[in-house]
Design a protein around this motif. Structure first.
Motif, PDB file in Angstrom:
ATOM      1  N   ARG A   1       1.652  -7.204  10.325  1.00  0.00           N
ATOM      2  CA  ARG A   1       1.988  -5.789  10.391  1.00  0.00           C
ATOM      3  C   ARG A   1       2.907  -5.472   9.215  1.00  0.00           C
ATOM      4  NH1 ARG A   1       4.103  -3.589  16.019  1.00  0.00           N
ATOM      5  NH2 ARG A   1       2.057  -4.403  16.548  1.00  0.00           N
ATOM      6  N   GLY A   2       2.708  -4.364   8.582  1.00  0.00           N
ATOM      7  CA  GLY A   2       3.469  -4.030   7.390  1.00  0.00           C
ATOM      8  C   GLY A   2       4.913  -3.670   7.667  1.00  0.00           C
ATOM      9  N   THR A   3       5.694  -3.729   6.601  1.00  0.00           N
ATOM     10  CA  THR A   3       7.088  -3.306   6.660  1.00  0.00           C
ATOM     11  C   THR A   3       7.328  -2.318   5.525  1.00  0.00           C
ATOM     12  OG1 THR A   3       9.391  -4.074   6.751  1.00  0.00           O
ATOM     13  CG2 THR A   3       7.920  -5.284   5.282  1.00  0.00           C
ATOM     14  N   GLN A   4       7.963  -1.204   5.842  1.00  0.00           N
ATOM     15  CA  GLN A   4       8.123  -0.121   4.876  1.00  0.00           C
ATOM     16  C   GLN A   4       9.270  -0.400   3.915  1.00  0.00           C
ATOM     17  OE1 GLN A   4       6.354   3.001   4.539  1.00  0.00           O
ATOM     18  NE2 GLN A   4       7.567   3.073   2.637  1.00  0.00           N
ATOM     19  N   VAL A   5       8.999  -0.243   2.631  1.00  0.00           N
ATOM     20  CA  VAL A   5      10.027  -0.299   1.597  1.00  0.00           C
ATOM     21  C   VAL A   5      10.049   1.055   0.906  1.00  0.00           C
ATOM     22  CG1 VAL A   5      10.713  -1.331  -0.598  1.00  0.00           C
ATOM     23  CG2 VAL A   5       9.821  -2.778   1.247  1.00  0.00           C
ATOM     24  N   THR A   6      11.199   1.680   0.907  1.00  0.00           N
ATOM     25  CA  THR A   6      11.359   2.974   0.256  1.00  0.00           C
ATOM     26  C   THR A   6      12.471   2.879  -0.775  1.00  0.00           C
ATOM     27  OG1 THR A   6      10.666   4.129   2.261  1.00  0.00           O
ATOM     28  CG2 THR A   6      11.791   5.432   0.584  1.00  0.00           C
ATOM     29  N   VAL A   7      12.147   3.216  -2.012  1.00  0.00           N
ATOM     30  CA  VAL A   7      13.108   3.159  -3.097  1.00  0.00           C
ATOM     31  C   VAL A   7      13.422   4.583  -3.529  1.00  0.00           C
ATOM     32  CG1 VAL A   7      13.634   2.231  -5.379  1.00  0.00           C
ATOM     33  CG2 VAL A   7      12.123   0.969  -3.829  1.00  0.00           C
ATOM     34  N   SER A   8      14.678   4.936  -3.442  1.00  0.00           N
ATOM     35  CA  SER A   8      15.096   6.290  -3.804  1.00  0.00           C
ATOM     36  C   SER A   8      15.722   6.283  -5.193  1.00  0.00           C
ATOM     37  CB  SER A   8      16.100   6.826  -2.787  1.00  0.00           C
ATOM     38  OG  SER A   8      17.278   6.039  -2.807  1.00  0.00           O
TER      39      SER A   8
ATOM     40  N   ARG B   1      11.145   3.229  -8.076  1.00  0.00           N
ATOM     41  CA  ARG B   1      10.552   4.162  -7.128  1.00  0.00           C
ATOM     42  C   ARG B   1       9.083   3.822  -6.882  1.00  0.00           C
ATOM     43  NH1 ARG B   1      11.624  10.374  -7.684  1.00  0.00           N
ATOM     44  NH2 ARG B   1      10.609  10.204  -5.669  1.00  0.00           N
ATOM     45  N   GLU B   2       8.406   3.359  -7.909  1.00  0.00           N
ATOM     46  CA  GLU B   2       6.990   3.045  -7.750  1.00  0.00           C
ATOM     47  C   GLU B   2       6.736   1.806  -6.904  1.00  0.00           C
ATOM     48  OE1 GLU B   2       8.672   3.578 -10.609  1.00  0.00           O
ATOM     49  OE2 GLU B   2       7.971   2.227 -12.215  1.00  0.00           O
ATOM     50  N   ASP B   3       7.799   1.115  -6.498  1.00  0.00           N
ATOM     51  CA  ASP B   3       7.645  -0.006  -5.567  1.00  0.00           C
ATOM     52  C   ASP B   3       7.594   0.469  -4.116  1.00  0.00           C
ATOM     53  OD1 ASP B   3       9.935  -1.816  -7.646  1.00  0.00           O
ATOM     54  OD2 ASP B   3       7.746  -2.052  -7.573  1.00  0.00           O
TER      55      ASP B   3
ATOM     56  N   GLN C   1       0.853  -1.191   0.000  1.00  0.00           N
ATOM     57  CA  GLN C   1       0.000   0.000   0.000  1.00  0.00           C
ATOM     58  C   GLN C   1       0.883   1.233   0.000  1.00  0.00           C
ATOM     59  OE1 GLN C   1      -2.945   0.068   3.107  1.00  0.00           O
ATOM     60  NE2 GLN C   1      -4.181   1.576   2.008  1.00  0.00           N
ATOM     61  N   ALA C   2       0.780   1.997  -1.074  1.00  0.00           N
ATOM     62  CA  ALA C   2       1.514   3.242  -1.192  1.00  0.00           C
ATOM     63  C   ALA C   2       0.668   4.367  -0.591  1.00  0.00           C
ATOM     64  CB  ALA C   2       1.821   3.533  -2.653  1.00  0.00           C
ATOM     65  N   PRO C   3       1.293   5.472  -0.193  1.00  0.00           N
ATOM     66  CA  PRO C   3       0.542   6.585   0.404  1.00  0.00           C
ATOM     67  C   PRO C   3      -0.566   7.072  -0.515  1.00  0.00           C
ATOM     68  CG  PRO C   3       2.887   6.896   0.715  1.00  0.00           C
ATOM     69  CD  PRO C   3       2.744   5.708  -0.196  1.00  0.00           C
ATOM     70  N   GLY C   4      -1.761   7.170   0.034  1.00  0.00           N
ATOM     71  CA  GLY C   4      -2.890   7.673  -0.730  1.00  0.00           C
ATOM     72  C   GLY C   4      -3.500   6.687  -1.707  1.00  0.00           C
ATOM     73  N   LYS C   5      -3.008   5.467  -1.704  1.00  0.00           N
ATOM     74  CA  LYS C   5      -3.514   4.464  -2.641  1.00  0.00           C
ATOM     75  C   LYS C   5      -4.112   3.273  -1.898  1.00  0.00           C
ATOM     76  CE  LYS C   5      -0.440   5.588  -6.486  1.00  0.00           C
ATOM     77  NZ  LYS C   5       0.484   5.030  -7.518  1.00  0.00           N
ATOM     78  N   ASP C   6      -4.884   2.504  -2.627  1.00  0.00           N
ATOM     79  CA  ASP C   6      -5.501   1.317  -2.059  1.00  0.00           C
ATOM     80  C   ASP C   6      -4.457   0.213  -1.920  1.00  0.00           C
ATOM     81  OD1 ASP C   6      -8.502  -0.616  -2.922  1.00  0.00           O
ATOM     82  OD2 ASP C   6      -7.492  -0.201  -1.009  1.00  0.00           O
ATOM     83  N   ARG C   7      -4.710  -0.717  -1.038  1.00  0.00           N
ATOM     84  CA  ARG C   7      -3.820  -1.855  -0.885  1.00  0.00           C
ATOM     85  C   ARG C   7      -3.928  -2.738  -2.129  1.00  0.00           C
ATOM     86  NH1 ARG C   7      -3.521  -4.695   4.898  1.00  0.00           N
ATOM     87  NH2 ARG C   7      -3.305  -2.473   5.330  1.00  0.00           N
ATOM     88  N   GLU C   8      -2.777  -3.088  -2.697  1.00  0.00           N
ATOM     89  CA  GLU C   8      -2.796  -3.866  -3.934  1.00  0.00           C
ATOM     90  C   GLU C   8      -2.032  -5.176  -3.795  1.00  0.00           C
ATOM     91  OE1 GLU C   8      -0.838  -2.122  -7.284  1.00  0.00           O
ATOM     92  OE2 GLU C   8       1.043  -1.764  -6.200  1.00  0.00           O
TER      93      GLU C   8
END
Length: 120
Positions: A112-119, A87-89, A38-45
């Motif tokens: 519980r979720g785990t955050q993935v951030t791609v720069s 980045r879109e991941d 689930q990305a910010p502002g988006k539905d869980r996919e």
């Protein structure tokens, strides 16, 4: 705790991460296991699903060829190997247990979720 995910972090585009999810023995043996995000502002996919039986694996189109879902039956673990990250991941990633389906409504258990951030 039925499911617990870990392994997220910050990674540069093109890099790799492996997410892990520990399941209880009952959940691991009784349900199909999947990853959602689930990305910010988006539905869980839906991202990927695996079955210990005949169904095999299932991926959403955007991750095919880059992500691999796998399990370790001896440890009741499910993994998501993510290569060539984009980045879109970027999202919070969740492991889930339920039917072999892309529909989040078919899943009964969520970790519980785990955050993935791609720069870039």
């Amino acid at each position: 705790v039925q499911l617990q995910a870990s392994g997220g972090g910050l990674v540069q585009a093109g890099g790799s991460l492996r997410l892990s999810c520990t399941a209880s023995r009952r959940v691991f043996s009784s349900y199909k296991l999947s990853w959602f995000r689930q990305a910010p502002g988006k539905d869980r996919e839906f991202v990927a699903a695996t079955s210990l039986r005949a169904e095999g694996t299932l991926y959403t189109d955007s991750v095919k060829g880059r992500f691999t879902i796998s399990t370790d039956k001896t440890k009741y673990m499910v993994y998501l190997q993510m290569n060539n990250l984009k980045r879109e991941d970027t999202a919070v990633y969740y492991c889930a247990a339920g039917a072999f389906s892309m529909d989040k409504n078919d899943y009964s258990y969520w970790g519980r979720g785990t955050q993935v951030t791609v720069s870039s």
